[in-house]
Design a protein around this motif. Sequence first.
Motif: not given
Length: 799
Positions: A694-700, A720-723
């Motif tokens: 699923k795609t991130i469509t806006k800031p978390i 530590g991942y950058s999303i």
Amino acid sequence: MNEKIVSIYVLDASYEVIGSEPHIVIWGVDDNGNRVLLRDRRFRPYFYAIIDDSHTNNIELIKSSIKRLSKPKSPITSVELVEKRFMGKAVKALRIETVIPEFVREYRADVSRIPGVKAVVEADIRFSLRYLIDNDIYPCTWHRFKVVEKPKSFEYRVDKEYEVLDILNRDEDRLMPPKLRVMAFDIEVYNPRGSPRPDRDPIIIISIMNSDNETVLLQAQGKDDRQLIVKFIEYVNKYDPDIIVGYNSNNFDFPYLVERARKLGIKLDISRRRGVEPSKSVYGHVSVPGRLHVDLYDYAEEITEIKVKSLDEVAEYFGVMKKSERTNVPWYEIYRYWDDEKLKPLLLNYSRDDVVSTYGIAEKILPFAMQLSSITGLPLDQVGSASVGFRLEWFLLRIARMRGELAPNRVEKEYESYKGAIVLEPKRGVHENVCVLDFSAMYPSIMMKYNVGPDTLVFNECSDCYEAPETGYKFSKQPEAFFKTALTILVNARKSVRDLMKNLPQDSPEYRILDARQRALKILANACYGYMAWTGARWYCKECAEAVTDFGRETIRKAIAIAKNLGLEVIYGDTDSIFVKYDKSIVEKFVDFVEKELGLEIKIDKVYQRVFFTEAKKRYIGLTVDGRIDVVGFEAVRGDWAEIAKELQERVAEMVLKTMDHRKAIEFVKEEIEKIRKLSSQGSIDIQKFVIWKTITKPISEYEVEAPHVTAAKYMIKSGYSIEVGDKIGYVIVKGAGKISDRARPYIMVDARDIDVDYYVEHQIVPAVLRILEYFGVSEKHLKSIGRTGKSLFDYSKK
């Protein structure tokens, strides 16, 4: 002065301002294989001011007002009255010329405020592309120039430099490009904290493959990548590629390389203009002056048949390398493989497979991309990153100039919905021996037949117009619409190309190039209808788009009536195709009748042995006469379902259509679910098959509802991942209590034993296969009991 005529295969065009003079710079290859630079000092930037009809007597006054705007740094050198057309109407306009391209923007705003100026247009056409358009020069094409050779300067990495004295003509007889040097590259980055950062994490491997079949793996010294980057720069400049290809290199490899090099105090000096680093340019592509950088991911994004756009999936799709035959290293474990001397050889093989795959994909895509560049006039490094609308628009700008039309400004408008194509209710169930009849390029054909365009749209009474049956929009029959001109050129060009192909062996290089060209021409022609409905289009026209679908609905209705009158059973209809019971002789009569009565070409697209329709529109599964399965509108073609559900659904569809025995399919599902449960208890299921993307469509922070992929993304961020917006999150559902969203985890952080198999059975597998089996009377309750009782599913299926 030693003048001569040279034939140049044009790669790209850019410009430089030297002193106070703009120079067009053309990069190319001559017929002796020399890499050359052509400089043209004669061209100047310009734009137009359209005069309001009520001020045509004040033109001299308006000209004087414009001249008074002149600025010393870039004076207005000419204001000339010209007769043009704008949106189909004759207009008077002033052609305003200056010296420095950047000043056009400043003058545009000032000129637009002068009384009597109705509109300022063509001020947003990029200077180097304006030069190509005005001089009828196309990239990836041979052109002839009258030149004088100049001494080579240290500033450019080329074999020869020329001054352009005159632009002659396109070298129409030369189809084949010169032998171009192509280089594929791919980087691997040390990533112990998940998503790597160039200010912190070194590049550990740069893999390279070139068109001389050379493969090179450049390696860092431990975690010191300084010499690695220096060696990469040296390699590029020594091999001197014309085309550099990567996979997602616009968004990852090149930006990371540039930033990492800067962090280490190194300039990534790999352009043909010395000292100029790669940089982001129009449409988000990374520009490497003098070389053409092509990100193959841009083309993979447009292939709907590929659901997951990973490099290994795309390589398998193109037949370059099977996933089962390549070395696989989980991306999040790259650092571990690098640190472990026993695992490092696997990482090197993985990196080699990546670049071999990238180069292999390039061999499949580049011929098409080069033809797309040569038709649209958009350079090869930009045409992939540009949307279909922008590609078509650059072609339309050339048509506009040819017709003496001024191009409207691009103004983003809000989308307005309108009634689309006709879609019939399907006859539910399984049908045998079904033929699909497709109208050839229905919408482009309608646009040409009814002269549809914003310049022929008539809002008042009209005695000689075509009228759309439902909407009532009218289009004058004369003169020829702007879009009709463009489509006629595209359609006739494609016909000529296909005629040439008939005389060539299919395995010849010439045939492959012409095949790529006819595909590019077809895609551009088919894009014209959608372009009119695109709110960012210069020639946006909602009424035109609406009228085309209106004529399309009428055409399908008439075709269906003809079919029924001939005794053909119509099973389904959608947009530009109808499904009928196949009777060869009657279908042939139908085709002849439609083409004669409706003036549009229709042909058999495919024949199904069997096709299964649900009650829903745009949802069917067909078994073709050559044994292939087509899945349309089901979970099996959607990206947000787990691979296991898609796989089982397609297998069930194939079984049902091939055997017509749903009980075999039920037994198969039962066995597969039991197998999954067993493998799960052993901790040996393939996690990849259970991942949901699923795609991130806006800031978390802006998500109000905690969706599963958002939960998974938050776990990744904590680790530590950058999303970022646009990232695809792969997650699985694990065992435990609470809502589904609470049990979503990134697949890279999960053990196979943690997978909640019951969730996948109930919410993925059962709904997916039930789409097909429920037609045969199998219920959700029955399917969900699989593997939980000693009974066979045959005891549950309804008779």
